[in-house]
Design a protein around this motif. Structure first.
Motif, mmCIF file in Angstrom:
data_model
loop_
_atom_site.group_PDB
_atom_site.id
_atom_site.type_symbol
_atom_site.label_atom_id
_atom_site.label_comp_id
_atom_site.label_asym_id
_atom_site.label_seq_id
_atom_site.Cartn_x
_atom_site.Cartn_y
_atom_site.Cartn_z
ATOM 1 N N ILE A 1 -30.250 109.620 13.716
ATOM 2 C CA ILE A 1 -29.283 110.825 13.700
ATOM 3 C C ILE A 1 -28.523 111.041 12.552
ATOM 4 O O ILE A 1 -27.979 110.164 12.162
ATOM 5 N N ASP A 2 -28.579 112.290 12.167
ATOM 6 C CA ASP A 2 -27.542 112.582 10.906
ATOM 7 C C ASP A 2 -27.049 113.858 11.368
ATOM 8 O O ASP A 2 -27.771 114.892 11.655
ATOM 9 N N SER A 3 -25.466 114.015 11.232
ATOM 10 C CA SER A 3 -25.075 115.324 11.523
ATOM 11 C C SER A 3 -25.124 116.247 10.499
ATOM 12 O O SER A 3 -24.662 117.403 10.620
ATOM 13 N N VAL A 4 -25.282 115.936 9.279
ATOM 14 C CA VAL A 4 -25.443 116.705 8.054
ATOM 15 C C VAL A 4 -26.803 117.887 8.351
ATOM 16 O O VAL A 4 -27.909 117.097 8.568
ATOM 17 N N SER A 5 -26.379 118.985 8.186
ATOM 18 C CA SER A 5 -27.322 120.125 8.546
ATOM 19 C C SER A 5 -27.452 120.959 7.083
ATOM 20 O O SER A 5 -27.123 122.195 7.099
ATOM 21 N N ALA A 6 -28.151 120.650 6.079
ATOM 22 C CA ALA A 6 -28.589 121.608 5.072
ATOM 23 C C ALA A 6 -29.215 122.591 5.394
ATOM 24 O O ALA A 6 -29.108 123.863 5.043
ATOM 25 N N VAL A 7 -30.305 122.234 6.209
ATOM 26 C CA VAL A 7 -31.388 123.286 6.700
ATOM 27 C C VAL A 7 -31.168 123.159 8.572
ATOM 28 O O VAL A 7 -30.845 124.143 9.052
ATOM 29 N N VAL A 8 -31.446 121.921 8.739
ATOM 30 C CA VAL A 8 -31.565 121.619 10.089
ATOM 31 C C VAL A 8 -31.085 120.102 10.262
ATOM 32 O O VAL A 8 -31.232 119.340 9.278
ATOM 33 N N ARG A 9 -30.300 119.787 11.327
ATOM 34 C CA ARG A 9 -29.952 118.356 11.471
ATOM 35 C C ARG A 9 -31.191 117.489 11.023
ATOM 36 O O ARG A 9 -32.086 117.484 11.646
#
Length: 100
Positions: A22-30
């Motif tokens: 799980i990664d909350s960073v969303s450059a395009v999508v999580r």
């Protein structure tokens, strides 16, 4: 798949990958949506969301290596780590304090 990916497709991917970080960073999508897309192609994002929160849960969230979705079948394998975390032992000492 030739059809819209469903729970069976999700289960097959998790069977091969073992988890989805799980990664909350969303450059395009999580980031946890990306491995499924790369293996299944376009799929409804609700497939993973529902697998994590509905009564027929297929994945659970846990700190495996990082925050991850793991297949529910692996839950018994993680109990020893969960028990150590509850007691605040070893590396979990800091996590236990942070989580309270």
């Amino acid at each position: 798949p030739n059809s819209t990916p469903d729970r069976r497709h999700l289960a097959r991917v998790l069977g091969r990958t073992g988890l989805l970080q799980i990664d909350s960073v969303s450059a395009v999508v999580r980031a946890h949506y990306m491995p499924l897309y790369s293996r299944l192609g376009p799929y409804p994002l609700a497939l993973l969301d529902n697998a994590a929160v509905t009564r027929k849960r297929r994945v659970f969230e846990y700190w495996a290596h990082e925050a991850s979705f793991l297949p529910v079948e692996t839950y018994p394998l993680m109990r020893w780590r969960m028990e150590r975390a509850e007691r605040g032992e070893e590396m979990y000492n800091g996590l236990a304090k942070w989580g309270r």
